[in-house]
Scaffold this active site. Structure first.
Site, PDB file in Angstrom:
ATOM      1  N   LEU A  70       5.025   5.398   3.907  1.00 28.04           N
ATOM      2  CA  LEU A  70       4.145   6.106   2.189  1.00 28.04           C
ATOM      3  C   LEU A  70       3.783   4.873   1.368  1.00 28.04           C
ATOM      4  CD1 LEU A  70       5.949   9.407   2.170  1.00 28.04           C
ATOM      5  CD2 LEU A  70       3.705   9.168   1.963  1.00 28.04           C
ATOM      6  N   ASP A  71       3.119   5.607   0.390  1.00 28.63           N
ATOM      7  CA  ASP A  71       2.583   4.531  -1.099  1.00 28.63           C
ATOM      8  C   ASP A  71       3.949   4.254  -2.250  1.00 28.63           C
ATOM      9  OD1 ASP A  71       0.695   4.441   0.221  1.00 28.63           O
ATOM     10  OD2 ASP A  71      -0.283   5.974  -1.422  1.00 28.63           O
ATOM     11  N   THR A  72       4.076   3.684  -2.095  1.00 25.00           N
ATOM     12  CA  THR A  72       6.219   3.496  -3.245  1.00 25.00           C
ATOM     13  C   THR A  72       5.486   4.269  -4.545  1.00 25.00           C
ATOM     14  OG1 THR A  72       5.825   0.761  -2.648  1.00 25.00           O
ATOM     15  CG2 THR A  72       7.132   2.008  -5.324  1.00 25.00           C
ATOM     16  N   THR A 123       4.455   7.352  -4.252  1.00 19.96           N
ATOM     17  CA  THR A 123       3.995   8.758  -3.063  1.00 19.96           C
ATOM     18  C   THR A 123       5.238   9.056  -3.364  1.00 19.96           C
ATOM     19  OG1 THR A 123       1.954   7.833  -3.056  1.00 19.96           O
ATOM     20  CG2 THR A 123       2.278  10.101  -1.062  1.00 19.96           C
ATOM     21  N   HIS A 183      -3.262   3.889   1.871  1.00 15.77           N
ATOM     22  CA  HIS A 183      -3.876   4.704   0.452  1.00 15.77           C
ATOM     23  C   HIS A 183      -4.666   5.429   0.883  1.00 15.77           C
ATOM     24  CE1 HIS A 183      -1.476   1.669  -1.734  1.00 15.77           C
ATOM     25  NE2 HIS A 183      -1.760   1.362  -1.129  1.00 15.77           N
TER      26      HIS A 183
END
Length: 356
Positions: free
Chosen positions: A220-222, A224, A305
């Site tokens: 997961l994106d930082t 998100t 992303h």
């Protein structure tokens, strides 16, 4: 005359008393008078002497003195049990052999002590996998809800090999080994790695008290938030992230509108990105407050992303993004930063999702 009558009466009375003493002597022995009783003053006892056990032990306060050793039954009054001869023992052993000669092929039950027992009892395996107590697991078997290698189990005590046999409950595969499955609601700003060389907060900080080494499923994106899975089941983690199995992920995105009606169709048809087309499986508007929109996007791709880039390419940059579902595992009301163990149903559906 009177005196003689009196004397004769007295004599008759005394004679009757003597006769009564003689009759008592012929029956049970007369109880001695106090002045006739004798008391033991030594340790021994003779035939005419005092009763045994009334010597020094009596003076010390013990009643009756030392007790006699009890004789085994059948050996009283000097009798001894007859010893069995060797011939008798040999004949008895021969009779026993003849009695069981025709039962050489008797099969011992598998639960007989010393018999070879392979595997573990099914109810024990289910209990270890988290399906409740052993009694609760026995009820699952009685209800014909458990199957082993495609066959419904109806009897108790069935043994299975957790390494080889496929066990299912209500059609869902059971993780019979010592696997662990967790879902973490990752907060924004947490790096989606188990360790971070730069010292930033990461996923490993939430499982430091676990003895078993866990690893994350996907990334997961930082910035998100949302659900991310942690497990020690390597094959499951690999398949959940492989494009071949098309495991869907669901996101909630906050964007600023107005949102045209054809946005969902454009996302489903595919958005051109620098690394190829990206398509959404599902799109809908969840909530609208003025120009602020909360939209839901579902897709099975896992490129970096991917949701942010798709919406930005469509003209709607994302302000906030939360992943609310990973396959059958949903976020629900789980608070940010909380770690929870997956239920047996969730684990079974995850395994079913990737053909395990």
């Amino acid at each position: 005359m009177r005196s003689s009558g009196r004397n004769s009466g007295r004599g008759n009375h005394r004679g009757a008393g003597n006769n009564r003493d003689e009759r008592q002597g012929q029956g049970r022995p007369r109880k001695p008078r106090p002045e006739e009783r004798r008391y033991d003053v030594g340790t021994g006892a003779t035939k005419d002497g005092p009763k045994p056990g009334r010597g020094g032990a009596a003076r010390g306060g013990a009643k009756g003195g030392p007790k006699k050793a009890q004789q085994p039954q059948g050996q009283g009054r000097g009798r001894t049990a007859p010893a069995r001869s060797r011939e008798y023992e040999a004949r008895a052993e021969e009779r026993n052999r003849e009695r069981y000669a025709g039962k050489k092929d008797v099969k011992l039950p598998r639960t007989f002590p010393g018999a070879e027992q392979e595997g573990e009892r099914l109810q024990k395996v289910l209990a270890r996998a988290g399906y409740g107590s052993r009694r609760a697991c026995e009820e699952l078997i009685e209800q014909a809800r458990v199957e082993v290698n495609g066959e419904i189990v109806l009897e108790q005590g069935r043994r299975v090999d957790p390494e080889k046999d496929e066990v299912k409950v209500d059609g869902l595969t059971v993780a019979t080994q010592s696997y662990q499955f967790f879902a973490l609601n990752k907060p924004a700003g947490v790096v989606a790695t188990m360790e971070d060389p730069e010292g930033r907060q990461c996923l490993g900080d939430y499982v430091t008290n676990r003895e078993t080494r866990l690893f994350h499923v996907g990334r997961l994106d930082t910035e998100t938030e949302g659900v991310i899975l942690l497990t020690n089941h390597g094959e499951l983690a690999h398949r959940l992230t492989h494009p071949r199995y098309n495991v869907r992920k669901t996101y909630l995105a906050h964007i600023v509108g107005p949102v045209p009606r054809d946005l969902g169709k454009r996302l489903k048809d595919g958005i051109q990105l620098e690394d190829g087309y990206a398509r959404a499986d599902h799109f809908r508007v969840v909530e609208q407050t003025g120009k602020n929109y909360l939209v839901e996007v579902t897709l099975h791709e896992g490129r970096k992303h991917i949701v942010r880039r798709m919406l930005a390419a469509a003209g709607f940059p994302v302000d906030k993004l939360v992943r609310t579902g990973f396959g059958p595992v949903t976020l629900g009301d789980q608070k940010s930063g909380w770690l929870r163990r997956l239920s047996n149903t969730e684990v079974g559906r995850l395994l079913q999702e990737v053909d395990l």
